[in-house]
Design a protein around this motif. Structure first.
Motif, PDB file in Angstrom:
ATOM      1  N   VAL A  84      37.066  66.283   3.186  1.00  0.00           N
ATOM      2  CA  VAL A  84      36.583  67.457   2.666  1.00  0.00           C
ATOM      3  C   VAL A  84      35.134  67.363   2.530  1.00  0.00           C
ATOM      4  O   VAL A  84      34.721  66.621   1.662  1.00  0.00           O
ATOM      5  N   GLN A  86      31.867  67.327   0.872  1.00  0.00           N
ATOM      6  CA  GLN A  86      31.482  67.352  -0.745  1.00  0.00           C
ATOM      7  C   GLN A  86      30.370  66.316  -0.897  1.00  0.00           C
ATOM      8  O   GLN A  86      30.305  65.347   0.047  1.00  0.00           O
ATOM      9  N   SER A 134      36.063  76.219   8.795  1.00  0.00           N
ATOM     10  CA  SER A 134      35.769  74.927   7.910  1.00  0.00           C
ATOM     11  C   SER A 134      36.225  75.300   6.663  1.00  0.00           C
ATOM     12  O   SER A 134      36.867  74.487   5.846  1.00  0.00           O
ATOM     13  N   SER A 138      39.131  73.053   4.694  1.00  0.00           N
ATOM     14  CA  SER A 138      38.871  72.420   3.573  1.00  0.00           C
ATOM     15  C   SER A 138      40.057  72.845   2.448  1.00  0.00           C
ATOM     16  O   SER A 138      40.728  72.045   1.720  1.00  0.00           O
TER      17      SER A 138
END
Length: 283
Positions: A84, A86, A134, A138
């Motif tokens: 994911v 980040q 996206s 996620s």
């Protein structure tokens, strides 16, 4: 509001603690201060000799009630959600002084701006289809993780539904892992990269999508886009519970002075949801 603490002494303590963390983590601060909601956090761009451009974020709490659960969220999410988008977490520093505990996190610097300087969206956002695709990927990945961390408890739902929505609590609630604080200040315009994972934990299924929708209500055009792009999470019995949960949470926050401008649309939002046909998930 996103501003320094009202107390100049508290601002001085936060600034000093941030400087100490920079020294401890071996970075040189390179940019202006960015304060979180009501001065609760302080972040600044920084430069590390090995990692390059970074972001140094400081949080604080009374030492007598250390918020371990909140402060572990970023590290836990980084470990269980490597796919994911980040910010990469490089290092953490904690320091206790003067009855307070300070927690600093050094993360990779993100060149993309966030979607909004404030959690509440106030102007239309035109985001491409790949951005929404996206985000859906996620959120799907987050919801499938297993965690003992808790974002929202069932007992809290039982309390706030009658008080802030005038509705009985949901009979059944399915809890899944969630980012826990998905608003427009925690999403970048490119990607999106999801930031500020301190609230990562379990919440009603679809809660992240519902919270993002609730924070969009002042901009109907974008709210409609959220509804369309995240319909698979919102247009379900569980999604209705999640939307009511988000409304109750923001109305509770507004009762303490946070984002009062959201109260009228939130009440209309909750009323419309409350008139929806009942389902196995809602009494």
């Amino acid at each position: 509001m996103y501003a320094p603490p009202n107390d100049p002494a508290q601002r001085g303590r936060m600034t000093a603690a941030h400087h100490r963390a920079a020294v401890q983590l071996g970075v040189t601060v390179t940019g202006p201060e960015t304060w979180g909601w009501n001065g609760r956090t302080l972040g600044r761009p920084a430069r590390h000799p090995a990692h390059g451009d970074c972001w140094l974020r400081l949080d604080s709490a009374p030492a007598s009630r250390r918020p371990d659960a909140a402060w572990e969220g970023t590290a836990v999410a980084a470990a269980v959600l490597p796919g994911v988008p980040q910010p990469r977490l490089y290092a953490v520093d904690e320091h206790r002084t003067g009855g307070a505990l300070y927690h600093a996190e050094l993360s990779a610097y993100l060149s993309s701006p966030v979607c909004s300087a404030d959690p509440v969206l106030r102007a239309p956002l035109e985001l491409p289809g790949r951005w929404w695709a996206s985000l859906r990927t996620s959120l799907a990945a987050v919801s499938t993780t297993v965690t003992e961390r808790v974002t929202l408890r069932r007992a809290w739902l039982d309390q706030v539904f009658p008080v802030f929505l005038g509705l009985p609590p949901p009979v059944e609630v399915e809890f899944t892992a969630a980012h826990g604080d998905l608003h427009w200040s925690n999403l970048t315009r490119r990607g999106p990269v999801l930031i500020d994972w301190e609230a990562y934990g379990t919440a009603p299924r679809g809660y992240d999508a519902a919270l993002l929708l609730a924070y969009s209500l002042l901009v109907p055009r974008t709210a409609a886009r959220v509804r369309a792009e995240l319909a698979h999470l919102l247009d379900t019995p569980w999604g209705r519970v999640a939307q009511l949960t988000a409304a109750a949470e923001l109305l509770e926050n507004a009762s303490r002075g946070d984002h009062p401008e959201l109260v009228p649309p939130l009440r209309a939002f909750a009323t419309a949801l409350g008139r929806a046909p009942t389902s196995p998930a809602v009494s």
